[in-house]
Motif scaffolding. Structure first.
Motif, short mmCIF file in Angstrom:
data_model
loop_
_atom_site.label_atom_id
_atom_site.label_comp_id
_atom_site.label_asym_id
_atom_site.label_seq_id
_atom_site.Cartn_x
_atom_site.Cartn_y
_atom_site.Cartn_z
N ASP A 60 0.91 -1.14 -0.06
CA ASP A 60 0.02 -0.05 0.14
C ASP A 60 0.91 1.31 0.04
N GLU A 61 1.83 1.28 0.89
CA GLU A 61 2.80 2.48 0.97
C GLU A 61 3.51 2.60 -0.33
N LEU A 62 4.04 1.34 -0.91
CA LEU A 62 4.71 1.61 -2.22
C LEU A 62 3.80 2.04 -3.32
N SER A 63 2.56 1.43 -3.51
CA SER A 63 1.66 2.24 -4.46
C SER A 63 1.39 3.85 -4.07
N LEU B 126 3.87 5.66 -3.15
CA LEU B 126 5.02 6.44 -3.85
C LEU B 126 4.98 6.62 -5.25
N ASP B 127 4.46 5.61 -5.84
CA ASP B 127 4.22 5.71 -7.25
C ASP B 127 3.19 6.65 -7.68
N GLU B 128 2.09 6.81 -7.05
CA GLU B 128 1.20 7.89 -7.26
C GLU B 128 1.83 9.43 -7.12
N ALA C 232 4.92 10.01 -7.59
CA ALA C 232 6.12 10.22 -8.51
C ALA C 232 5.51 10.71 -9.71
N MET C 233 4.19 10.02 -9.83
CA MET C 233 3.51 10.31 -11.52
C MET C 233 3.17 11.69 -11.24
N GLN C 234 2.59 12.29 -9.92
CA GLN C 234 1.87 13.49 -10.17
C GLN C 234 3.07 14.69 -10.37
N GLN C 235 4.62 14.21 -9.77
CA GLN C 235 5.47 15.15 -10.01
C GLN C 235 6.08 15.19 -11.50
#
Length: 190
Positions: free
Chosen positions: A178-181, A183-185, A187-190
């Motif tokens: 859940d925490e890794l997902s 981080l992916d979100e 990173a995609m927003q940046q």
């Protein structure tokens, strides 16, 4: 739950304990209370629901669960692990189970005395057989009212497992994913 029951002055009528008088350690309070269990599965589940907020808020979203939070419609198969797997195996259920199976076994276990539970289930870890009524009511409530799984739909199966494809399951692994997902979100927003 035990703290709430003490606050409600329910030491002499605790539906979440096996029948009979017993000493109960109150988790996180470092104290022991004398309580008398009445072993009533349905009443125990109702107390659990009140503590977890089943009736909190306005439900306007179709299938609502604890705190009036939306849940997607039930699917036909679920996977439960860790504590859920241990407790269902402890009482002799075999995977896959249904919520009706769990209720029947919960009613049976809750109606037993503390001594009868310990005799019937001597292998339960840490001598926690006296908590078995509470544990089964919690699991049933969490799956039924917390996740919206219909109780009497025998086509919905719950697979209780410790591993999937050789990988040991646990809440920490799920929390990590859940925490890794997140981080992916980010990173995609940046």
């Amino acid at each position: 739950m035990m703290t709430k029951l003490v606050a409600m002055n329910r030491r002499d009528s605790n539906p979440c304990l096996s029948k009979g008088a017993q000493e109960v350690e109150i988790p996180f309070a470092s104290k022991v209370e004398q309580m008398t269990g009445t072993g009533a599965f349905k009443e125990c589940e109702e107390l659990i629901d009140s503590v977890l907020g089943k009736d909190a808020g306005n439900c306007t979203c179709g299938l609502c669960t604890y705190g009036a939070k939306f849940q997607p419609q039930p699917i036909k198969e679920y996977v439960a692990f860790a504590f859920y797997m241990e407790r269902t195996v402890d009482i002799g259920l075999t995977s896959p189970i249904t919520l009706a199976d769990l209720r029947r076994k919960g009613d049976e276990v809750c109606s037993m005395t503390k001594e009868a539970v310990n005799k019937a289930y001597p292998h339960i870890a840490n001598g926690q057989g006296v908590d078995l009524c509470f544990d089964l009511a919690f699991i049933h409530s969490h799956l039924h009212k917390g996740h919206g799984i219909p109780e009497f739909d025998e086509t919905i199966k719950i697979h209780v497992v410790s591993k999937i494809k050789g990988v040991e399951l646990g809440w920490a692994l799920g929390a990590m994913f859940d925490e890794l997902s997140k981080l992916d979100e980010e990173a995609m927003q940046q």
